[in-house]
Design a protein around this motif. Structure first.
Motif, PDB file in Angstrom:
ATOM      1  N   GLN A 222      -2.221  51.805  45.631  1.00 27.73           N
ATOM      2  CA  GLN A 222      -2.138  50.360  45.852  1.00 27.73           C
ATOM      3  C   GLN A 222      -3.146  49.910  46.908  1.00 27.73           C
ATOM      4  O   GLN A 222      -3.863  48.925  46.737  1.00 27.73           O
ATOM      5  CB  GLN A 222      -0.722  49.978  46.288  1.00 27.73           C
ATOM      6  CG  GLN A 222      -0.510  48.492  46.508  1.00 27.73           C
ATOM      7  CD  GLN A 222       0.811  48.180  47.195  1.00 27.73           C
ATOM      8  OE1 GLN A 222       1.058  48.616  48.314  1.00 27.73           O
ATOM      9  NE2 GLN A 222       1.664  47.417  46.522  1.00 27.73           N
TER      10      GLN A 222
ATOM     11  N   LEU B 122       3.694  41.203  44.938  1.00 28.69           N
ATOM     12  CA  LEU B 122       3.603  42.142  46.045  1.00 28.69           C
ATOM     13  C   LEU B 122       2.295  41.925  46.790  1.00 28.69           C
ATOM     14  O   LEU B 122       1.298  41.523  46.204  1.00 28.69           O
ATOM     15  CB  LEU B 122       3.648  43.590  45.556  1.00 28.69           C
ATOM     16  CG  LEU B 122       4.955  44.099  44.953  1.00 28.69           C
ATOM     17  CD1 LEU B 122       4.820  45.580  44.637  1.00 28.69           C
ATOM     18  CD2 LEU B 122       6.121  43.875  45.886  1.00 28.69           C
TER      19      LEU B 122
ATOM     20  N   GLN C 197      -3.008  44.241  42.268  1.00 28.05           N
ATOM     21  CA  GLN C 197      -2.162  43.277  42.972  1.00 28.05           C
ATOM     22  C   GLN C 197      -2.064  41.951  42.227  1.00 28.05           C
ATOM     23  O   GLN C 197      -1.000  41.330  42.190  1.00 28.05           O
ATOM     24  CB  GLN C 197      -2.714  43.043  44.377  1.00 28.05           C
ATOM     25  CG  GLN C 197      -1.895  42.066  45.210  1.00 28.05           C
ATOM     26  CD  GLN C 197      -2.510  41.825  46.579  1.00 28.05           C
ATOM     27  OE1 GLN C 197      -3.568  42.353  46.897  1.00 28.05           O
ATOM     28  NE2 GLN C 197      -1.861  41.013  47.392  1.00 28.05           N
TER      29      GLN C 197
ATOM     30  N   THR D 115       1.434  56.687  44.874  1.00 32.54           N
ATOM     31  CA  THR D 115       1.460  55.290  44.447  1.00 32.54           C
ATOM     32  C   THR D 115       1.146  54.281  45.564  1.00 32.54           C
ATOM     33  O   THR D 115       0.364  53.356  45.333  1.00 32.54           O
ATOM     34  CB  THR D 115       2.792  54.942  43.747  1.00 32.54           C
ATOM     35  OG1 THR D 115       3.892  55.242  44.605  1.00 32.54           O
ATOM     36  CG2 THR D 115       2.920  55.718  42.440  1.00 32.54           C
ATOM     37  N   PRO D 116       1.704  54.388  46.779  1.00 30.64           N
ATOM     38  CA  PRO D 116       1.290  53.425  47.809  1.00 30.64           C
ATOM     39  C   PRO D 116      -0.157  53.599  48.232  1.00 30.64           C
ATOM     40  O   PRO D 116      -0.819  52.627  48.618  1.00 30.64           O
ATOM     41  CB  PRO D 116       2.256  53.698  48.961  1.00 30.64           C
ATOM     42  CG  PRO D 116       2.750  55.078  48.749  1.00 30.64           C
ATOM     43  CD  PRO D 116       2.780  55.269  47.270  1.00 30.64           C
TER      44      PRO D 116
ATOM     45  N   TYR E 111      10.068  51.749  44.843  1.00 29.48           N
ATOM     46  CA  TYR E 111       8.901  52.139  44.066  1.00 29.48           C
ATOM     47  C   TYR E 111       7.710  51.233  44.413  1.00 29.48           C
ATOM     48  O   TYR E 111       7.889  50.061  44.754  1.00 29.48           O
ATOM     49  CB  TYR E 111       9.174  52.031  42.561  1.00 29.48           C
ATOM     50  CG  TYR E 111      10.158  53.056  42.054  1.00 29.48           C
ATOM     51  CD1 TYR E 111       9.735  54.338  41.710  1.00 29.48           C
ATOM     52  CD2 TYR E 111      11.506  52.755  41.937  1.00 29.48           C
ATOM     53  CE1 TYR E 111      10.633  55.288  41.250  1.00 29.48           C
ATOM     54  CE2 TYR E 111      12.421  53.703  41.484  1.00 29.48           C
ATOM     55  CZ  TYR E 111      11.980  54.965  41.144  1.00 29.48           C
ATOM     56  OH  TYR E 111      12.872  55.909  40.701  1.00 29.48           O
ATOM     57  N   THR E 112       6.523  51.792  44.293  1.00 30.55           N
ATOM     58  CA  THR E 112       5.292  51.026  44.446  1.00 30.55           C
ATOM     59  C   THR E 112       4.583  50.994  43.107  1.00 30.55           C
ATOM     60  O   THR E 112       4.249  52.046  42.565  1.00 30.55           O
ATOM     61  CB  THR E 112       4.358  51.657  45.493  1.00 30.55           C
ATOM     62  OG1 THR E 112       5.052  51.799  46.726  1.00 30.55           O
ATOM     63  CG2 THR E 112       3.116  50.781  45.697  1.00 30.55           C
TER      64      THR E 112
ATOM     65  N   THR F 211       0.371  46.314  52.181  1.00 26.86           N
ATOM     66  CA  THR F 211       1.127  47.247  51.344  1.00 26.86           C
ATOM     67  C   THR F 211       2.605  46.839  51.332  1.00 26.86           C
ATOM     68  O   THR F 211       3.171  46.539  52.384  1.00 26.86           O
ATOM     69  CB  THR F 211       1.029  48.686  51.912  1.00 26.86           C
ATOM     70  OG1 THR F 211       1.599  48.715  53.235  1.00 26.86           O
ATOM     71  CG2 THR F 211      -0.428  49.132  52.009  1.00 26.86           C
ATOM     72  N   SER F 212       3.212  46.857  50.167  1.00 27.42           N
ATOM     73  CA  SER F 212       4.639  46.576  50.033  1.00 27.42           C
ATOM     74  C   SER F 212       5.139  47.250  48.768  1.00 27.42           C
ATOM     75  O   SER F 212       4.353  47.740  47.948  1.00 27.42           O
ATOM     76  CB  SER F 212       4.914  45.067  49.987  1.00 27.42           C
ATOM     77  OG  SER F 212       4.314  44.471  48.847  1.00 27.42           O
ATOM     78  N   CYS F 213       6.455  47.268  48.610  1.00 28.94           N
ATOM     79  CA  CYS F 213       7.055  47.889  47.435  1.00 28.94           C
ATOM     80  C   CYS F 213       8.217  47.031  46.972  1.00 28.94           C
ATOM     81  O   CYS F 213       8.484  45.963  47.537  1.00 28.94           O
ATOM     82  CB  CYS F 213       7.526  49.314  47.760  1.00 28.94           C
ATOM     83  SG  CYS F 213       8.873  49.384  48.967  1.00 28.94           S
TER      84      CYS F 213
ATOM     85  N   LYS G  50       6.066  46.755  54.154  1.00 29.66           N
ATOM     86  CA  LYS G  50       5.595  48.027  54.706  1.00 29.66           C
ATOM     87  C   LYS G  50       4.602  47.718  55.816  1.00 29.66           C
ATOM     88  O   LYS G  50       4.955  47.145  56.833  1.00 29.66           O
ATOM     89  CB  LYS G  50       4.982  48.887  53.593  1.00 29.66           C
ATOM     90  CG  LYS G  50       5.986  49.338  52.547  1.00 29.66           C
ATOM     91  CD  LYS G  50       6.943  50.388  53.090  1.00 29.66           C
ATOM     92  CE  LYS G  50       7.846  50.945  52.027  1.00 29.66           C
ATOM     93  NZ  LYS G  50       8.732  52.016  52.530  1.00 29.66           N
TER      94      LYS G  50
END
Length: 271
Positions: free
Chosen positions: A145, A52, A81, A141-142, A75-76, A55-57, A120
């Motif tokens: 991250q 990932l 990372q 959670t995001p 989900y994140t 930002t991504s999930c 994202k």
């Protein structure tokens, strides 16, 4: 040269995720965090990273009960990372949540089918001078991250303010981790907690839902240069703070508190 991430070697990593098909990942361990939330660690090969970016999930898929179609939810993960050999998910169990209940029912050795990454907001160091983040419940959670990525990069000088809303102090997920970041980076990161009702008289955070006054008190004004506001949480909170995303998951117009305070669409991102 030694990596700044102690769990990372200098050898190139293989990426575990596949964006075109679901792959099975094996649960290695699960650890309760509070009464309805647990951390789930899934195993990767020693030379693998999840794959990932910030930002991504990813999306998880499971066939639950007698449902004809599988349940799919995004989900994140909360692991760094570049972590190799594992990734961690924090999942809050909801009474009516089929996927969250399914994940909470997994035992070490069971598998969860996952596909990703799902794009994202593409983030680069110093894209913004300041980022304000409003999170509710598992919507942390995001935000985690992103803030881990920013604070672990000594070249990134972006200032971060997080307002984290929960029902009670006991519902605050990963509070010790957030507090440790705030203590380690006091000039760059600030976290503010708000709860529906304080359980002790010595509670030092805010009380109640996120309000216009709270946003004005803690976050950079819309008139400031290079400001981004991010929000993630339950739908009632999203509607009140930023306006919801559209049914097709596009951003939609800015509404709610952010609109009242003058934030424009290029200053707001809804996870």
């Amino acid at each position: 040269m030694r990596s700044k991430y102690p769990h990372v070697t200098e050898e190139p990593a293989r990426l575990a995720l596949n964006s075109r098909k679901f792959k099975p990942f094996t649960l290695q361990d699960k650890v309760p965090i509070n009464h309805d939330t647990s951390m789930f660690r899934f195993a990767l090969d020693p030379d693998e990273e999840l794959g990932l970016y910030v930002t991504s999930c990813f999306v998880a898929k499971a066939r639950v009960g007698d449902d004809e179609k599988p349940i799919v939810r995004a989900y994140t993960p909360v692991s760094p990372q570049y972590a190799r050999g594992y990734f961690d998910m924090v999942v809050k169990k909801y009474d009516d949540g089929k996927m969250s209940s399914h994940i909470h029912g997994l035992e070490p050795g069971d598998v969860l089918h996952i596909k990703g990454p799902i794009h994202k907001l593409v983030y680069n160091a110093n894209d913004f001078k300041e980022i304000g983040m409003v999170a509710g419940g598992s919507g942390i959670t995001p935000m985690l991250q992103l803030l881990q990525h920013v604070l672990d990069d000594p070249k990134d000088k972006t200032k971060l303010t997080l307002m984290y809303a929960n029902k009670s102090e006991d519902d605050i997920i990963l509070r010790s981790l957030l507090d440790s970041y705030a203590e380690k980076y006091p000039k760059q990161f600030r976290v503010v907690y708000t709860v529906d009702k304080a359980s002790t008289p010595d509670w030092k955070g805010e009380v109640g839902y996120v309000t216009k006054d709270m946003v004005q008190k803690y976050f950079p004004a819309a008139s400031k240069d290079n400001v981004m506001m991010m929000v993630c949480g339950p739908m009632p909170m999203m509607k009140s703070v930023s306006g919801p995303k559209l049914p097709d998951f596009s951003q939609g117009e800015v509404d709610g508190i952010f609109k009242e305070l003058g934030y424009k669409s290029d200053q707001v991102f809804k996870f």
